[in-house]
Design an enzyme around this catalytic site. Structure first.
Site, PDB file in Angstrom:
ATOM      1  N   PRO A  24      24.435  66.546 -31.102  1.00 29.92           N
ATOM      2  CA  PRO A  24      25.869  66.265 -30.928  1.00 29.92           C
ATOM      3  C   PRO A  24      26.111  65.033 -30.045  1.00 29.92           C
ATOM      4  CG  PRO A  24      25.453  68.617 -30.669  1.00 29.92           C
ATOM      5  CD  PRO A  24      24.107  67.957 -30.822  1.00 29.92           C
ATOM      6  N   HIS A  57      23.638  62.703 -29.216  1.00 26.53           N
ATOM      7  CA  HIS A  57      22.606  61.664 -29.396  1.00 26.53           C
ATOM      8  C   HIS A  57      22.331  61.440 -30.863  1.00 26.53           C
ATOM      9  CE1 HIS A  57      22.006  63.053 -25.248  1.00 26.53           C
ATOM     10  NE2 HIS A  57      21.857  61.765 -25.037  1.00 26.53           N
ATOM     11  N   GLU A 102      21.259  57.381 -41.195  1.00 23.17           N
ATOM     12  CA  GLU A 102      20.020  56.580 -41.312  1.00 23.17           C
ATOM     13  C   GLU A 102      20.134  55.257 -40.563  1.00 23.17           C
ATOM     14  OE1 GLU A 102      17.253  57.383 -42.131  1.00 23.17           O
ATOM     15  OE2 GLU A 102      17.447  59.126 -43.421  1.00 23.17           O
ATOM     16  N   PHE A 156      20.190  47.039 -27.346  1.00 23.58           N
ATOM     17  CA  PHE A 156      20.698  48.398 -27.568  1.00 23.58           C
ATOM     18  C   PHE A 156      21.304  48.986 -26.299  1.00 23.58           C
ATOM     19  CE2 PHE A 156      17.077  47.792 -30.430  1.00 23.58           C
ATOM     20  CZ  PHE A 156      17.713  48.001 -31.647  1.00 23.58           C
TER      21      PHE A 156
END
Ligand code: TGC
Ligand code: FAD
Length: 394
Positions: free
Chosen positions: A144, A146, A373, A393
């Site tokens: 939920p 991550h 994905e 990131f």
């Protein structure tokens, strides 16, 4: 004299795409296309409308067709080329992204994880049944809190004597509530590890997620692991660290590179046929320059996406495909597919919002494909890192 319709060629015909495929690849593509036309397409509007999928029945038929884990070697799998697998994904997704998802998750995620990281016993126990569609698998990585950052996962597996005890929650898991076996990724003292969790293990449940507006012909679930006790043999012995699940994602992402173009092709074919047939201001919509510009631009993007997919397929078949290159394909082809679906929707006018035509269904599905994905932002950052050497990131 030939009519406009008999003179017309599809976008992929215009690109001469068939000439780039081997006879075997064309035969596999045609077989999957016929299966979808006969067995899937006639029911899609109803399945999508009701938010259901006869997944168990379909899985057996897909097993007979030979597409479940078709690119894997041994254990009842066909061992086809990666390109042939991509073309099968394209035909499945030309029907519906949910059908391609069923096949992707089974073959490229759950079976791939067991094939690449499992023990001989795990492979013998699960792979032949999964290839036949007699057992369904799911792949639990996302949580939920991550999704894009699975490295932050909170699901844990701790040793208790000779057993493992798993606790945590996975979210948005395709095939979850119909799965016979869940491949679950969890944090251990030695890093992330995969576990084979048979459905029915005490403490394991998989409530279905309802009220989806996308991928309605697909089962999506939560996985709840409440002190799930497993024998030590349940751990995938050959994969350690986040690179194990991320390696599986490369396989599923590769299928999507082709698959998304199937949805786009189906939209473009539907919109072209509609535009030829539909009269506005007393002549065919397809004869107006604005419509032709839309069709030409979409044909170009579809054809370019297909060339990219085939290029990546050939690289994969020669063993030279890098994960960064899969990101190029996933980002481009899903992004263009969703643009094509939305543009086709405009050509159909009000009919474009109806389930009578496949376009809005594909457009809605592609919203999920854009996100799962690896979101388009994540793939952009992967490409950015490849170009600059600088990860952005965090
Ligand atoms: P980072 O430090 O970069 O990497 C950790 C380790 O993993 C290795 N690695 C890969 N290995 C193989 N293939 C890849 N694509 C890999 N990407 C990274 C890396 O070399 C490293 O190995 P080592 O040995 O040095 O430890 O990891 P990070 O935490 O910085 O994350 C990078 C990022 C953001 C790219 C990654 O987390 C990511 O890809 N996030 C997206 C998550 C995602 O795509 N989830 C999909 C869940 S499954 C699903 O959606 C199914 S949908 C249904 C369907 O398919 O139809
Ligand atoms: P988040 O990670 O919260 O992202 C929200 C937004 O933030 C996105 O736009 C994202 O791109 C952006 N963002 C995140 N990080 C950054 C950053 N560093 N920089 C800039 N922007 C960023 N998962 C599985 O494990 N197994 C499955 O079978 C599976 N099936 C799925 C089926 C469906 C229908 C759907 C919708 C999802 C499925 N997923 C599955 C989950 C999917 O992989 C995740 O939804 C996806 O990875 C994104 O995670 P998130 O939804 O938590 O979004």
């Amino acid at each position: 004299m030939a009519t406009a319709a008999t003179q017309s060629r599809t976008a992929l015909e215009l690109f001469g795409m068939d000439g780039l495929l081997s006879e075997e690849e064309r035969a596999i593509q045609e077989t999957v296309r016929r299966f979808c036309d006969d067995r899937v397409r006639p029911h899609l509007a109803e399945w999508f409308d009701k938010g259901t999928l006869p997944a168990r029945e379909l899985a057996r038929e897909l097993g007979k067709l030979g597409v479940l884990g078709m690119h894997l070697e041994g254990y009842g799998c066909a061992g086809t080329s990666a390109t042939a697998y991509g073309l099968a994904c394209l035909e499945l997704e030309a029907a519906d992204s949910g059908i391609r998802s069923l096949v992707s998750v089974q073959g490229s995620l759950a079976m791939q994880a067991i094939r690449a990281h499992g023990s001989d016993e795990q492979k013998e126990e699960w792979l032949p049944r999964m290839a036949a569609g007699e057992a369904i698998g799911c792949f639990g990585l996302t949580e939920p809190d991550h999704g894009s950052n699975p490295g932050g996962m909170r699901t844990t597996a701790r040793r208790d004597g000779g057993d493992w005890v798993l606790n945590g929650t996975k979210m948005w898991i395709t095939n979850g509530s119909i799965a016979d076996v869940a491949v679950v990724w969890a944090r251990t003292e030695e890093g992330v590890r995969g576990f084979v969790v048979p459905a029915g293990t005490p403490g394991f449940s998989a409530p279905e997620i309802k009220q989806k507006l996308s991928l309605r012909a697909s089962v999506t679930s939560e996985l709840v692991l409440d002190s799930v006790r497993l024998p030590s043999s349940a751990m995938l012995p050959e994969g350690i660290g986040l690179r194990a699940p991320l390696g599986c994602l490369n396989e599923a992402r590769f299928g999507i590179v082709f698959g998304a173009l199937g949805a786009a092709r189906d939209c473009l074919e539907a919109a072209t046929a509609y535009a030829i047939d539909r009269e506005v201001f007393d002549r065919p919509l397809a004869g107006f320059q604005l419509t032709q510009q839309k069709l030409a631009d979409m044909a170009l993007e579809l054809g370019k996406g297909m060339l990219l997919a085939l290029h990546l397929g050939r690289l994969k078949d020669s063993g030279d495909l890098h994960p960064d290159q899969v990101s190029l394909g996933k980002l481009n082809n899903v992004r263009e597919a969703i643009r094509i679906a939305r543009e086709c929707r405009t050509i159909l006018g009000a009919n474009g919002i109806s389930l009578e035509y496949p376009v809005m269904r594909h457009a809605g599905n592609l919203e999920s494909v854009l996100t799962y994905e690896g979101t388009s932002e994540v793939h952009t950052l992967i490409i950015g890192q490849a170009l600059t050497g600088l990860p952005a990131f965090r």
